[in-house]
Design a protein around this motif. Structure first.
Motif, short mmCIF file in Angstrom:
data_model
loop_
_atom_site.label_atom_id
_atom_site.label_comp_id
_atom_site.label_asym_id
_atom_site.label_seq_id
_atom_site.Cartn_x
_atom_site.Cartn_y
_atom_site.Cartn_z
N GLY A 260 37.56 42.23 38.09
CA GLY A 260 38.00 41.26 39.09
C GLY A 260 39.38 40.72 38.77
N PHE A 261 39.61 40.41 37.50
CA PHE A 261 40.94 39.93 37.12
C PHE A 261 41.98 41.04 37.17
CE2 PHE A 261 38.77 36.15 35.49
CZ PHE A 261 39.67 35.16 35.86
N PHE A 262 41.54 42.28 37.02
CA PHE A 262 42.46 43.40 37.25
C PHE A 262 43.02 43.32 38.67
CE2 PHE A 262 43.49 47.78 38.45
CZ PHE A 262 44.20 48.23 37.34
N MET A 263 42.14 42.99 39.62
CA MET A 263 42.58 42.88 41.01
C MET A 263 43.44 41.64 41.23
SD MET A 263 41.75 45.54 42.40
CE MET A 263 41.08 46.86 41.39
N VAL A 264 43.18 40.58 40.47
CA VAL A 264 44.06 39.41 40.54
C VAL A 264 45.47 39.80 40.08
CG1 VAL A 264 44.51 37.11 39.62
CG2 VAL A 264 42.17 37.76 40.23
N GLY A 265 45.54 40.59 39.00
CA GLY A 265 46.83 41.08 38.54
C GLY A 265 47.51 41.96 39.57
N MET A 266 46.72 42.80 40.22
CA MET A 266 47.25 43.65 41.28
C MET A 266 47.82 42.80 42.41
SD MET A 266 45.07 46.50 43.36
CE MET A 266 45.65 47.25 44.89
N TRP A 267 47.08 41.76 42.81
CA TRP A 267 47.55 40.84 43.85
C TRP A 267 48.86 40.17 43.43
CZ3 TRP A 267 48.24 35.50 43.43
CH2 TRP A 267 48.48 34.82 44.62
N ALA A 268 48.92 39.67 42.20
CA ALA A 268 50.13 39.00 41.72
C ALA A 268 51.31 39.96 41.69
CB ALA A 268 49.89 38.41 40.33
N GLY A 269 51.03 41.24 41.39
CA GLY A 269 52.10 42.22 41.33
C GLY A 269 52.83 42.41 42.65
N TYR A 270 52.08 42.39 43.75
CA TYR A 270 52.73 42.51 45.05
C TYR A 270 53.75 41.39 45.26
CZ TYR A 270 49.46 46.09 46.78
OH TYR A 270 48.75 47.25 46.97
N TRP A 271 53.37 40.17 44.93
CA TRP A 271 54.27 39.03 45.12
C TRP A 271 55.42 39.05 44.13
CZ3 TRP A 271 54.30 35.73 49.13
CH2 TRP A 271 53.18 35.77 49.98
N VAL B 179 44.42 52.14 27.05
CA VAL B 179 43.98 50.76 27.24
C VAL B 179 42.61 50.69 27.91
CG1 VAL B 179 44.46 48.67 28.60
CG2 VAL B 179 46.25 49.71 27.22
N LYS B 180 42.38 51.51 28.92
CA LYS B 180 41.11 51.44 29.62
C LYS B 180 39.96 51.85 28.71
CE LYS B 180 38.91 52.17 34.02
NZ LYS B 180 39.15 52.45 35.43
N VAL B 181 40.15 52.89 27.90
CA VAL B 181 39.13 53.27 26.94
C VAL B 181 38.84 52.11 25.99
CG1 VAL B 181 38.64 54.76 24.96
CG2 VAL B 181 39.62 55.74 27.04
N LEU C 179 41.83 40.41 26.46
CA LEU C 179 41.57 41.66 27.18
C LEU C 179 41.89 41.50 28.67
CD1 LEU C 179 38.18 42.77 25.55
CD2 LEU C 179 40.43 43.81 25.20
N ILE C 180 41.55 40.35 29.23
CA ILE C 180 41.85 40.09 30.64
C ILE C 180 43.36 40.10 30.87
CG2 ILE C 180 41.85 38.28 32.40
CD1 ILE C 180 39.01 37.57 31.48
N LEU C 181 44.12 39.46 29.98
CA LEU C 181 45.58 39.44 30.12
C LEU C 181 46.16 40.85 30.06
CD1 LEU C 181 48.30 38.00 30.30
CD2 LEU C 181 48.23 37.69 27.81
N VAL C 182 45.69 41.64 29.10
CA VAL C 182 46.17 43.02 28.98
C VAL C 182 45.85 43.81 30.25
CG1 VAL C 182 45.79 45.20 27.76
CG2 VAL C 182 46.02 43.09 26.46
N TYR C 183 44.63 43.65 30.73
CA TYR C 183 44.21 44.39 31.92
C TYR C 183 45.01 43.96 33.15
CZ TYR C 183 40.57 47.75 33.16
OH TYR C 183 39.90 48.89 33.50
N MET C 184 45.34 42.67 33.24
CA MET C 184 46.15 42.19 34.37
C MET C 184 47.56 42.76 34.32
SD MET C 184 44.89 38.21 34.74
CE MET C 184 45.97 37.86 36.14
N VAL C 185 48.13 42.88 33.11
CA VAL C 185 49.46 43.47 32.98
C VAL C 185 49.46 44.89 33.53
CG1 VAL C 185 51.18 44.31 31.33
CG2 VAL C 185 50.16 42.06 31.01
N PHE C 186 48.44 45.66 33.15
CA PHE C 186 48.38 47.04 33.62
C PHE C 186 47.99 47.12 35.10
CE2 PHE C 186 48.76 48.10 29.20
CZ PHE C 186 49.45 49.31 29.24
#
Length: 412
Positions: A137-148, A110-112, A10-17
């Motif tokens: 929190g990991f959603f925000m890690v994914g968001m951070w990684a997306g910028y880079w 996905v969020k539901v 679930l964390i991986l999926v959420y990070m992708v989105f």
């Protein structure tokens, strides 16, 4: 072990989105430079993303228990992978709109599914709040990684080049990997249904939830929060580029400070909430957000063109303003967890649908309004005006707390 495996999936999926949903700020900047569209046109991308989120949640959230949470997530990931392929090959602004329509609709599902799954994986309010904060929190890690990730494909010397579209081939691979991970993870979804109630009643139950004062005040709070977050997060790369005069790639990279602050804030909130009541923490956070806006935006004035070439000579505002994410971070997952914990599990999918709808509408309003203000009055004024919804959410959170206390005191 099976529970941990499902949580990791679930964390991986959420990070992708997280990467896909929050790429809109970068895509706005690149669309202006690569496709020659105006700020007002580029600002509509948030609507193309968020309105499908709201529609998908409104129409499909109550049916998710029937479809199956894991199956719904896999369908969403495959849809997004196909849209990424179109984006990479079309090299046109219309493709960005199509992409965000697909991303939005998929994220609505996905969020539901993710939020309802949290209820299935936890046993009490404390563990629910903890897991919600970790996943967000990991959603925000994914968001951070997306910028880079996006910045790695942008040429600051010629920001109008279309090389940045190659990032979507990487995202296709990540989507398919996430789909495989969730498809092979165990999850007992039987408790998500009310066995005494036909699935067809789910849609009506979502509408009935809106009649409860607790839900109405919550929806207002969630709408205001996302309005603030998206107005800042979406336009921060453009603010960095046009107001702080940072090169395009550096503007996107420094946007990751906001995402990193959100990630740290949400992960830390789980610890702070063990000793501080949620309503006091959130009130402090809103006041701190407003104080940071007032303290840092004056530093953004009168930056000379060509003065900044990289991180080392960026103005202080480029580093300090994104720290607003630290204080913003706990608000959304905390109010979501408090709201969901007040309901039985078979109402979680319907309630999550309302959460996503409020979030989508708040995000669209914030981004489009900020785009108009940015174009008309400049980035500093646009960000100063975020103080108005900050004042409003402080009042809304007080009302939400009172309704939560009344709901807890009510018999049954």
């Amino acid at each position: 072990m099976s529970r941990s495996r499902t949580i990791l999936a679930l964390i991986l999926v959420y990070m992708v989105f997280a990467v896909l949903m929050n790429s809109v700020g970068t895509v706005i900047l690149q669309s202006i430079q690569s496709f020659g569209v105006s700020k007002a046109q580029a600002g509509t991308l948030e609507g193309f993303k968020d309105i499908p989120v709201a529609l998908a949640s409104f129409l499909l959230a109550s049916m998710m228990p029937l479809v199956g949470y894991r199956r719904g997530i896999v369908i969403a990931l495959v849809l997004v992978a196909a849209a990424c392929a179109v984006m990479a090959m079309a090299e046109a602004f219309w493709a960005t709109r199509l992409l965000f329509v697909c991303i939005g609709a998929a994220f609505g599902l996905v969020k539901v599914a993710v939020y309802a799954s949290i209820g299935l994986l936890t046993d009490d309010r404390r563990s629910h709040a903890s897991l919600t904060n970790v996943i967000e929190g990991f959603f925000m890690v994914g968001m951070w990684a997306g910028y880079w990730l996006f910045a790695a494909f942008i040429d600051s010397n010629d920001p109008g080049r279309l090389d940045w579209l190659s990032v979507y081939w990487v995202l296709i691979g990540i989507c398919l990997l996430a789909a495989l991970a969730i498809a092979t993870s165990p999850l007992d979804e039987s408790a998500a249904r009310n066995q005494d109630e036909p699935i067809t009643e789910g849609f009506l139950n979502m509408l009935r939830l809106t009649l409860r004062p607790l839900v109405l005040v919550f929806v207002l709070s969630a709408w205001l929060y996302v309005l603030i977050e998206q107005s800042i997060g979406t336009w921060l790369p453009t603010f960095n580029n046009e107001v702080l005069k940072l090169p395009s790639a550096v503007s996107v990279q420094m946007g990751s400070l906001f995402a990193g602050a959100l990630a740290i804030g949400r992960l830390a909130a789980g610890l702070v909430l063990r000793v501080v009541p949620w309503h006091r923490l959130l009130a402090f956070c809103v006041v701190a957000m407003a104080a940071l806006v007032l303290a840092t935006l004056p530093m953004a004035a009168d930056v000379a063109e060509g003065q900044v070439t990289g991180w080392s000579d960026a103005p202080a505002a480029a580093y300090l303003f994104p720290l607003i994410g630290l204080f913003m971070a706990p608000i959304y997952p905390v109010i979501n967890s408090v709201m969901l914990s007040a309901l039985p599990q078979h109402r979680h999918a319907a309630m999550t649908g309302l959460i996503v709808i409020a979030s989508a509408l708040g995000g669209t309003t914030g981004s489009m309004l900020t785009g108009v203000l940015f174009g008309a009055f400049g980035g500093q004024t646009a960000f100063y005006l975020s103080l108005l919804p900050m004042a409003a959410i402080l009042v809304a959170l007080h009302g939400f707390r009172r309704q939560v206390e009344r709901n807890a005191a009510a018999p049954g």
